[in-house]
Design an enzyme around this catalytic site. Structure first.
Site, PDB file in Angstrom:
ATOM      1  N   TYR B 137     -91.785-112.318  -5.747  1.00  0.00           N
ATOM      2  CA  TYR B 137     -92.662-112.796  -6.559  1.00  0.00           C
ATOM      3  C   TYR B 137     -92.173-112.917  -7.982  1.00  0.00           C
ATOM      4  CZ  TYR B 137     -97.425-113.652  -8.360  1.00  0.00           C
ATOM      5  OH  TYR B 137     -98.741-114.226  -8.981  1.00  0.00           O
ATOM      6  N   SER B 220     -90.490-109.738   0.835  1.00  0.00           N
ATOM      7  CA  SER B 220     -91.708-109.870  -0.075  1.00  0.00           C
ATOM      8  C   SER B 220     -92.136-111.335   0.042  1.00  0.00           C
ATOM      9  CB  SER B 220     -91.485-109.115  -1.280  1.00  0.00           C
ATOM     10  OG  SER B 220     -92.821-109.191  -1.823  1.00  0.00           O
ATOM     11  N   GLN B 221     -92.260-111.888  -0.798  1.00  0.00           N
ATOM     12  CA  GLN B 221     -92.676-113.337  -1.001  1.00  0.00           C
ATOM     13  C   GLN B 221     -91.479-114.164  -0.041  1.00  0.00           C
ATOM     14  OE1 GLN B 221     -93.972-115.775  -4.456  1.00  0.00           O
ATOM     15  NE2 GLN B 221     -91.824-115.912  -4.469  1.00  0.00           N
ATOM     16  N   ASP B 307     -95.599 -99.002   2.288  1.00  0.00           N
ATOM     17  CA  ASP B 307     -95.554-100.303   1.219  1.00  0.00           C
ATOM     18  C   ASP B 307     -96.638-100.515   0.508  1.00  0.00           C
ATOM     19  OD1 ASP B 307     -95.020-102.443  -0.217  1.00  0.00           O
ATOM     20  OD2 ASP B 307     -94.005-103.550   1.679  1.00  0.00           O
ATOM     21  N   HIS B 336     -92.013-100.609  -0.646  1.00  0.00           N
ATOM     22  CA  HIS B 336     -91.668-102.098  -0.678  1.00  0.00           C
ATOM     23  C   HIS B 336     -90.106-102.441  -0.455  1.00  0.00           C
ATOM     24  CE1 HIS B 336     -93.143-105.999  -0.961  1.00  0.00           C
ATOM     25  NE2 HIS B 336     -92.529-106.067  -2.151  1.00  0.00           N
TER      26      HIS B 336
END
Lengths: 282, 359
Positions: B137, B220-221, B307, B336
């Site tokens: 992100y 993540s993204q 996370d 994360h």
């Protein structure tokens, strides 16, 4: 006049002129959020997110200096509960990118062949201005100021010795020419790109980075410093540790970043007289 | 630590004991998937208690709109009607004697030009396998020289809003997650998702790439949109390495964390509580959990059990919905980073094996 004293003098010629605006979406019963626009070197307009806990202050205060990258997240909820937090963007980053927008890759080597033209001269000045803003905030307890971020934290703590504690999350400018030999990742790979095309500039680059080496300023730091060493690759060298002396502590990161985050949070909050808070399941 | 359901893989011999896979079923394209009737339930609101101790048992509710398939079929049609007009621009300043770096530019949904960094080994001739990375992100795309050195045409996308792709669409950060989030037709992630899909189309069509060997990876993204890529381009995407996937259980996640980017939703609803229904309606069209059943390619997923950014509950939720060969690696004590840096070697081995690369 030393390089850094000259920078201080130059920065002082540009008043900060902060504009502070309440930011409703970052306000809760437990803290109030603000957006802050302020000026740095050459009048470049900078930006930061400020948050002040509810209740009667003063509170411990935390300056979060910008990471290397286009975007910085606003301060974390847990930190807003405990501290006056100021999370700032340096010139070129999102929200502070007019008229200069940083390129990635590109920023790390911009002007690196001369200490006076290296972009980190202005970026460190931006961090110093952020420190001045936070330290002057009426709700910030001057005896409990802290700074965290990448290693420009050390320049900030050295030139603005108002901090009680400093957390350095990762090396950036420290020992860069040596660390670039351990991988192909940016931003350090940018040095390889530059020197591949212009090998004749190596001496100039080396001289510039020597000026910006945190170890060269570390003796002026009064804060207790926690240096977080990366789980892989070179971390903090002996020259820096020697310069910090008993003010410096190395935290070796492992393969469990949540555990690392808890440990670092506990170190910092303990020095500011606040409870530790884990971000997970908070 | 790994968990998963070991079932024989009917497509490929797999001599890797650690790779626990399920047999591929004939999964229809996204447009043919039968809608499931899911609703918001009171039980879903009690998730927080379960989440702290046993995230794998948390019940994440993701309603699937009845016209989910129609919405994405139409969105794909609109995107595919635009000539991407790809351009590869050599960057000698970033290249080395071994690695050639180029900047890819192409036109995507809404006629927005987006970008990517590409890196390939100079010495190798012939079409190269593709390793496509989708950035996180707040991350800018990287130049993946180490992947190129291992024999890949290595790509990192800059979808709209990222630097070099923000001249027209620039929602800012923070801001992307909630930009136009009350309207599925104008939600900024609509174009962002299609930038990923059209990136696959463009890469598969480059003469120097092997369109039969395209893998997607990211965290993540990048982890969430890797799953999306596999769902919307099931015939092209051959494997997906997905770390701590974001955009899964979007409506539930903000109740599980105060970390960004999901905190953007908490902040948005704090000042626009009247938009709660509209927001939940929009994100149900974008939730990766709803795309997961259409994935056919093998998936390697890794998540951190602590996370705070992409709660593990949401990672388990999307993993459950995958009906393809899959493996899940979970990491206690990890946040994360989801097992990095140690898990990187497993990602590379997974991609190499699936794409037939001898690094």
């Amino acid at each position: 006049m030393s390089f850094w004293t000259e920078l201080d003098t130059e920065l002082a010629e540009f008043p900060a002129r902060p504009l502070v605006e309440r930011y409703e979406r970052m306000c809760t019963e437990r803290f109030t959020g603000y957006r802050v626009w302020f000026s740095g070197l050459d009048g470049h307009r900078l930006f930061g997110f400020l948050s002040v806990p509810a209740g009667e202050g003063p509170f411990p205060a935390l300056l979060e200096t910008p990471r290397h990258g286009s975007v910085n997240n606003p301060p974390h909820y847990n930190d807003r509960l405990r501290y006056v937090t100021f999370t700032m963007m340096h010139r070129g980053q999102r929200l502070a990118d007019v008229p200069f927008a940083a390129a990635y890759p590109g920023l790390f080597t911009l002007g690196v062949t001369d200490p006076r033209t290296y972009v980190y001269r202005a970026i460190i000045a931006d961090c110093l201005r952020g420190a001045e803003f936070l330290a002057a905030h009426p709700q910030a307890d001057p005896a409990r100021l802290a700074v965290s971020g990448e290693d420009p934290v050390l320049h900030t703590a050295a030139r603005r010795p108002v901090f009680r504690a400093a957390v350095v999350n990762t090396p950036l400018l420290h020992d860069a020419l040596h660390r670039r030999e351990h991988g192909e990742s940016y931003p350090l790979e940018g040095l390889d790109d530059l020197l591949r095309a212009h090998p004749e500039r190596e001496t100039a680059v080396r001289e510039t980075l020597a000026v910006y080496e945190p170890a060269a300023l570390a003796r002026d730091i009064r804060a207790e410093v926690l240096l977080a060493a990366p789980a892989e690759g070179p971390g903090w060298n002996g020259e820096l540790l020697a310069a910090l002396g008993d003010r410096g502590t190395v935290y070796q990161r492992g393969e469990q970043d949540a555990s690392d985050a808890r440990a670092i949070d506990a170190w910092l909050s303990g020095r500011l007289g606040m409870p530790g808070m884990a971000r997970f399941a908070s | 630590m790994s968990c998963g359901t070991p079932v024989p893989d009917t497509r490929k011999a797999d001599d890797e004991p650690a790779l626990q896979v399920r047999a591929r079923r004939t999964t229809p394209r996204i447009a043919d998937m039968a809608p499931r009737n899911r609703t918001w339930s009171p039980q879903a609101r009690s998730i927080r208690v379960v989440a702290m101790t046993e995230p794998q048992r948390a019940h994440i509710e993701v309603p699937r709109p009845p016209d989910f398939d129609e919405f994405w079929t139409e969105t794909l049609r609109l995107a595919e009607s635009i000539d991407p007009a790809p351009r590869l621009i050599e960057r000698p300043d970033l290249s080395s004697p071994e690695i050639l770096v180029t900047e890819l530019r192409y036109v995507s949904f809404g006629h927005v030009e987006v970008a990517a960094w590409c890196a390939r080994p100079r010495a190798t001739t012939g079409p190269l396998p593709i390793a496509m990375h989708i950035p996180g992100y707040v991350s800018e795309p990287a130049i993946l020289k180490s992947w190129a050195r291992r024999g890949y045409f290595a790509v990192d996308l800059a979808p709209r809003g990222k630097l070099r792709a923000n001249a027209v669409v620039n929602p800012g950060f923070p801001g992307l997650l909630v930009d136009n989030i009350v309207d599925r037709y104008s939600y900024t992630y609509r174009g962002f998702y299609l930038d990923v899909v059209r990136g696959i189309d463009v890469l598969a069509g480059l003469g120097e790439t092997d369109e039969t060997r395209l893998g997607v990876f990211g965290s993540s993204q990048g982890g969430g949109l890797g799953i999306l890529a596999g769902a919307l381009r099931p015939d092209t995407v051959r494997c997906i390495a997905s770390g701590c996937p974001y955009l899964c259980g979007i409506a539930d996640a903000p109740r599980l964390t105060h970390s960004y980017p999901y905190e953007e939703i908490n902040e948005f609803l704090r000042i626009h509580p009247e938009q709660t229904t509209a927001l939940k309606e929009t994100v149900s069209y974008y939730d990766v959990v709803n795309f997961a059943p259409a994935v056919r390619a093998p998936v390697f997923m890794h998540i951190g059990l602590e996370d705070d950014v992409c709660p593990p509950e949401t990672g388990f939720a999307v993993f459950r919905e995958l009906d393809c060969p899959k493996e899940l690696a979970t990491f206690p004590g990890s946040g994360h980073d989801a097992g990095q840096p140690g898990v990187q070697q497993r990602i590379e081995e997974f991609m190499d094996k699936q794409l037939g690369v001898r690094a």
